[in-house]
Scaffold this active site. Structure first.
Site, PDB file in Angstrom:
ATOM      1  N   HIS A 151       0.803  -1.230   0.000  1.00  0.00           N
ATOM      2  CA  HIS A 151       0.000   0.000   0.000  1.00  0.00           C
ATOM      3  C   HIS A 151       0.831   1.272   0.000  1.00  0.00           C
ATOM      4  O   HIS A 151       0.319   2.334   0.365  1.00  0.00           O
ATOM      5  CB  HIS A 151      -0.900   0.045   1.229  1.00  0.00           C
ATOM      6  N   LYS A 174      -7.798  13.924   4.635  1.00  0.00           N
ATOM      7  CA  LYS A 174      -6.912  12.747   4.570  1.00  0.00           C
ATOM      8  C   LYS A 174      -5.895  12.902   5.687  1.00  0.00           C
ATOM      9  O   LYS A 174      -5.800  13.965   6.294  1.00  0.00           O
ATOM     10  CB  LYS A 174      -6.208  12.660   3.211  1.00  0.00           C
ATOM     11  N   ARG A 175      -5.113  11.865   5.973  1.00  0.00           N
ATOM     12  CA  ARG A 175      -4.059  12.016   6.968  1.00  0.00           C
ATOM     13  C   ARG A 175      -3.119  13.156   6.595  1.00  0.00           C
ATOM     14  O   ARG A 175      -2.922  13.447   5.415  1.00  0.00           O
ATOM     15  CB  ARG A 175      -3.263  10.718   7.090  1.00  0.00           C
ATOM     16  N   LYS A 198       1.343  14.289   0.829  1.00  0.00           N
ATOM     17  CA  LYS A 198      -0.014  14.590   0.360  1.00  0.00           C
ATOM     18  C   LYS A 198      -0.170  16.085   0.064  1.00  0.00           C
ATOM     19  O   LYS A 198      -1.105  16.484  -0.616  1.00  0.00           O
ATOM     20  CB  LYS A 198      -1.038  14.136   1.394  1.00  0.00           C
ATOM     21  N   THR A 230      -8.359   6.588  -1.744  1.00  0.00           N
ATOM     22  CA  THR A 230      -9.718   6.052  -1.853  1.00  0.00           C
ATOM     23  C   THR A 230     -10.721   7.167  -1.587  1.00  0.00           C
ATOM     24  O   THR A 230     -11.849   7.108  -2.080  1.00  0.00           O
ATOM     25  CB  THR A 230      -9.944   4.889  -0.869  1.00  0.00           C
ATOM     26  N   LYS A 257     -14.433   8.286  -3.425  1.00  0.00           N
ATOM     27  CA  LYS A 257     -15.671   8.629  -2.712  1.00  0.00           C
ATOM     28  C   LYS A 257     -16.193   9.982  -3.165  1.00  0.00           C
ATOM     29  O   LYS A 257     -17.401  10.161  -3.371  1.00  0.00           O
ATOM     30  CB  LYS A 257     -15.423   8.632  -1.196  1.00  0.00           C
TER      31      LYS A 257
HETATM   32  C1  26V Z   1       2.128   1.766   7.707  1.00  0.00           C
HETATM   33  C2  26V Z   1       2.588   1.766   8.974  1.00  0.00           C
HETATM   34  C3  26V Z   1       4.000   1.743   9.151  1.00  0.00           C
HETATM   35  C4  26V Z   1       4.335   1.327  10.520  1.00  0.00           C
HETATM   36  C5  26V Z   1       3.568   2.090  11.519  1.00  0.00           C
HETATM   37  C6  26V Z   1       2.102   1.804  11.394  1.00  0.00           C
HETATM   38  C7  26V Z   1       1.687   1.796  10.023  1.00  0.00           C
HETATM   39  C8  26V Z   1       0.336   1.805   9.787  1.00  0.00           C
HETATM   40  C9  26V Z   1      -0.108   1.802   8.519  1.00  0.00           C
HETATM   41  C10 26V Z   1       0.792   1.791   7.497  1.00  0.00           C
HETATM   42  C11 26V Z   1       0.277   1.723   6.148  1.00  0.00           C
HETATM   43  C12 26V Z   1       0.463   2.962   5.447  1.00  0.00           C
HETATM   44  C13 26V Z   1       0.080   2.666   4.128  1.00  0.00           C
HETATM   45  C14 26V Z   1      -1.289   3.152   3.811  1.00  0.00           C
HETATM   46  O1  26V Z   1      -2.182   3.388   4.591  1.00  0.00           O
HETATM   47  N1  26V Z   1      -1.410   3.282   2.550  1.00  0.00           N
HETATM   48  C15 26V Z   1      -2.583   3.816   1.952  1.00  0.00           C
HETATM   49  O2  26V Z   1      -3.352   2.696   1.538  1.00  0.00           O
HETATM   50  C16 26V Z   1      -4.524   3.115   0.893  1.00  0.00           C
HETATM   51  C17 26V Z   1      -5.321   1.873   0.587  1.00  0.00           C
HETATM   52  O3  26V Z   1      -4.635   1.102  -0.344  1.00  0.00           O
HETATM   53  C18 26V Z   1      -4.186   3.902  -0.343  1.00  0.00           C
HETATM   54  O4  26V Z   1      -5.370   4.355  -0.925  1.00  0.00           O
HETATM   55  C19 26V Z   1      -3.312   5.093  -0.004  1.00  0.00           C
HETATM   56  O5  26V Z   1      -2.868   5.736  -1.168  1.00  0.00           O
HETATM   57  C20 26V Z   1      -2.122   4.639   0.775  1.00  0.00           C
HETATM   58  O6  26V Z   1      -1.376   5.740   1.262  1.00  0.00           O
END
Ligand code: 26V
Length: 832
Positions: free
Chosen positions: A377, A567-568, A573, A677, A681
């Protein structure tokens, strides 16, 4: 699954054969069930009930209607032994459940009327529900959309995750700065969960391994763990939409085991026993609020192992028939890894097969490579998880050995294919050096039958830039599945006005067949339809206006163009780019160069949480609030620009903001946003997008057409080229007077009571670092925003484009994503 245990006497009782029937879906029947739940489950009379009692009783009643189907489906999934999906995700950002479950069960009207009959305002009860915020952002919300689609499409599946006691923090602002509060979402109890302490799994940690060789010379390894916790499953219903299916989401909670406590207790140290209990239960205490930079925290690895070990054991113990031959697992299950967070499942699965079930290593590995698939992701290198070898070895010594062996055999294969190319070997090794750590994305890629990115561009960059050696080594392993969103929650529930209009135009089937929205293209040419469509948008703004007044005391002008960026908060971003646009508009007015009365009235809405440890993101939040308070209160602006930043953006707020938006801001640096995403929406709710050629924006633009999308900024290859050439942000600052004035205004202290130091780090970051090339894209962004203003001037043309956005984005249903997963990765046909 082993046959459900029941005594013969019980099994032969007529009630056991038809264990529950759904209560009658009449208003009277519903009232009766509701009052029964209020009296017998809550133990209160209607006259003395609190709103929470009534909400709980209503939720129980909805549950009761779903129960028969749920029990049936659980039994059927075990009986059929059809191939199914185990979706492994550390996050599920579910949002509120009540409305979703009412809708799925076709109970909305009956429940509403029943509440009226009881003299209860059902809306007041809706407001009682605290959303389970068990995720950070896109990845967690995607998992929630996927389980909705899996249920709606009757795919045999189960979602596994963690029941965090505290979800994503509640954000407040103090003097414009983010302050985090714990999200105690369980305080009043959750009516949607079913705990099963009797089905707890023991999860072991620490200790050491021992090797023994038997008479035949066969070596076996035993893990002698140091401690363990119990994983208690909490089941949640996942009802399909109008199809009578109810799937299961199983979230694990960590509970100290008695044995664990007693050992210490017997040694006479009561305080230590309590401390140990707290230690064990910390594992599912809190969701880590970081969503891009892994902190490498031991507790996080504990969480990851805890939930995947419990899930694998649960599947093997309870979902397989007693005589199941493990060789056939690939025909029975696929474990989908939602990012790298659950990847420790790979060595765990090997450990179970080899150490516990006595399978040969090679056979076990062949099965493993068919039973897992991995979704990536991200593209940010810093977001790829790695675990230091010493930490992993301390917590999971046997798993580290297994990972080493997997790596050893993998690198041997690489040598066979490519020769002793040491550089390549080092680059492909699952173990990296200095400091020695395990690259979880590599482990997932080696173990997975398939690896997928989440939008076309992302999947391409994943193959070409992030894992090129692996793409070469494993032809056909990489694929794409473009993300999607559930139309049930994000159109039907969030935007009933639009949903009604669509149904009026196209009939009811679109909710489960979103490509039917195409039929709206013709209506875009119908002036009467356009008027109705515009009225819906306006009504949605009014609803949002009420919500924001009530929630935050904000005043929303419904005549304004509503420009939304939610968004975050992340530098990639580029909320800063949005801010520079706002400051540019403001500066134009206060400097007198632009007549306030000539400015297109706009309200900018931000929603964003920053990771608590991400200092720059927090400064940007502070700056947005600071700009907002200056701009909103400056009489020279004549109220034509407003900046609203409601705190604590979450799924519940998204459901109000998105349907009201005119303009969707999707402005990441090209090549950085995997998919997005929110972008989907917004388009599905008729907002036009201003966006870069990034993530799923690319596909949105291809579908809606260039005339109905505001494109700006560098493409990914242009970004690469500018980096290669040597990007100097200060040159862009020098070259563009508008940009200079905006940055200078921030630097002057205009938004910080004259204190230039407050936002100095933001300014110097832009001028001298600017990793995400905000300044390089500024001029093209501003130019495109001018086109937005002009386009909004022709309301009817805007509405037409807006309808076309809805009509052409049916592709982004998560049902389509799930179909792609089934066709390309899972091969799990729906069951009848
Ligand atoms: C990464 C990490 C790294 C360690 C700490 C905790 C943590 C928690 C979540 C993540 C994942 C980050 C990746 C993420 O959320 N990606 C997003 O995924 C969406 C669904 O596929 C996508 O639409 C977004 O573009 C993407 O940033």
């Amino acid at each position: 699954m082993s046959a459900q245990e029941s005594t013969p006497a019980a099994a032969s009782h007529p009630l056991a054969l038809a264990p529950v029937a759904a209560p009658p879906a009449s208003v009277d029947g519903f009232v009766r069930e509701f009052l029964r739940n209020l009296n017998f489950e809550r133990g209160v009379a209607l006259s003395s009930s609190a709103p929470n009692d009534r909400y709980m009783a209503l939720a129980y009643t909805v549950r009761d209607y779903l129960m028969a189907r749920w029990l049936e489906d659980q039994a059927r999934q075990r009986e059929l032994q059809a191939k199914g999906v185990c979706y492994l995700s550390a996050e599920y950002l579910l949002g509120r459940q009540l409305d979703n479950n009412l809708l799925a069960a076709r109970l909305t009207e009956v429940a509403t009327e029943a509440m009226v009959a009881c003299g209860i305002d059902i809306d007041e009860l809706r407001q009682q529900e605290v959303e389970p915020g068990l995720g950070n952002g896109g990845l967690g919300r995607l998992a929630a959309c996927f389980i909705d689609s899996l249920a709606t499409m009757s795919v045999p599946s189960i979602g596994y995750g963690i029941r965090y006691e505290y979800g994503i923090f509640r954000q407040t602002f103090v003097d414009g700065q983010q302050v985090e509060q714990p999200d105690a979402w369980l305080t009043l109890g959750s009516p949607w969960e079913f705990p099963h302490p009797e089905a707890a799994q023991k999860i072991f940690f620490g200790g050491h391994t021992e090797k023994t060789t038997d008479e035949q010379g066969v070596e076996t390894t035993t893990w002698v763990p140091g401690w363990h916790v119990l994983a208690v499953p909490y089941n949640y219903m996942v009802p399909g939409y109008h199809n009578g299916r109810v799937n299961t989401l199983r979230l694990w909670r960590a509970v100290a085991s008695n044995a664990f406590d007693l050992r210490i207790f017997n040694s006479g140290d009561y305080e230590e026993a309590v401390r140990a209990q707290t230690f064990a239960e910390n594992i599912s205490k809190v969701l880590y609020p970081e969503d891009s930079t892994p902190q490498g925290k031991e507790l996080r690895l504990q969480q990851q192992y805890f939930f995947v070990a419990a899930s694998i054991a649960d599947f093997l113990d309870h979902q397989l028939s007693a005589d199941f031959d493990l060789e056939n697992l690939p025909e029975r299950v696929i474990f989908q890894l939602n990012d790298t967070h659950p990847v420790i499942a790979v060595p765990e699965f090997m450990r179970v097969l080899v150490d516990e079930r006595g399978m040969e290593w090679d056979a076990a590995w062949a099965i493993t490579q068919k039973c897992f698939a991995y979704t990536c992701h991200t593209l940010l290198p810093e977001a790829l998880e790695v675990w230091p070898v010493d930490l992993l070895g301390r917590l999971l010594p046997r798993h580290l050995e297994i990972i080493y062996r997997i790596n050893e055999e993998f690198l041997l294969e690489v040598r066979e294919r490519f020769g002793d190319d040491e550089l390549r070997i080092r680059n492909m090794s699952i173990i990296s050096e200095n400091p020695r750590s395990v690259r979880m994305a590599y482990l997932a890629t080696v173990a997975g039958a398939k690896v997928n990115g989440v939008a076309e561009l992302h999947s391409q960059l994943l193959r070409e830039k992030v894992l090129p050696d692996f793409d070469e080594f494993y032809p056909g392993k990489f694929t794409n599945v473009t993300n999607g969103v559930t139309p049930r929650r994000f159109v039907r529930l969030a935007n009933p006005g639009l949903a009604g209009l669509i149904t009026e135009a196209l009939g009811a089937g679109w909710t489960v067949d979103l490509e039917r929205l195409r039929g709206l293209e013709a209506f875009a040419e119908d002036p009467e339809f356009r008027v109705k469509f515009a009225e819906v948008k306006r009504a949605n703004k009014r609803i949002l206006s009420d919500v924001l007044r009530e929630r935050d005391g904000f005043v929303l002008n419904e005549d304004h163009l509503l420009d939304v960026m939610v968004k975050r908060l992340h530098e990639y971003k580029r909320q800063m780019l949005k801010l520079l646009h706002i400051v540019t508009e403001y500066e134009g007015i206060v400097s007198g160069r632009v007549e306030a009365s000539s400015v297109q009235p706009r309200t900018f809405i931000f929603g964003a949480k920053a990771a608590p440890g991400y200092a720059m993101a927090k400064r940007i939040i502070h700056l947005i609030n600071a700009v907002g308070s200056v701009v909103n209160d400056d009489p020279r602006v004549e109220g034509r620009l407003k900046v609203l930043f409601p705190p604590n953006y979450n799924v519940t707020l998204a459901e109000r903001v998105i349907p009201a938006a005119d303009l969707s801001e999707q402005i990441s640096l090209a090549g950085k946003e995997a998919s997005g995403t929110g972008n989907m929406k917004f388009a599905l709710n008729g907002a036009l997008t201003i966006g870069t050629d990034d993530g799923a924006n690319v596909e949105i633009r291809e579908l809606v057409g260039d005339d109905n999308f505001f494109l700006f900024g560098m493409t990914e290859p242009e970004v690469e080229a500018l980096w290669a050439k040597g990007y100097k942000p200060a040159e862009f600052y020098q070259a563009d007077s508008g940009l200079r004035r905006a940055i200078d205004l921030i630097a002057s202290g205009a938004f910080s009571d004259g204190d230039r130091s407050v936002f100095e780090p933001v300014v110097s970051n832009l001028l001298y670092d600017d990793r995400f090339m905000v300044l390089a894209d500024y001029s093209s962004y501003i130019a495109e925003q001018a086109k937005v203003d002009a386009a909004y001037g022709d309301q009817d043309a805007w509405t037409r484009a807006s309808i076309l956005n809805v009509a052409r984005t049916g592709f982004f249903s998560s049902d389509r994503s799930i179909r792609d997963y089934i066709d390309r990765i899972w091969h799990t046909p729906p069951i009848l």
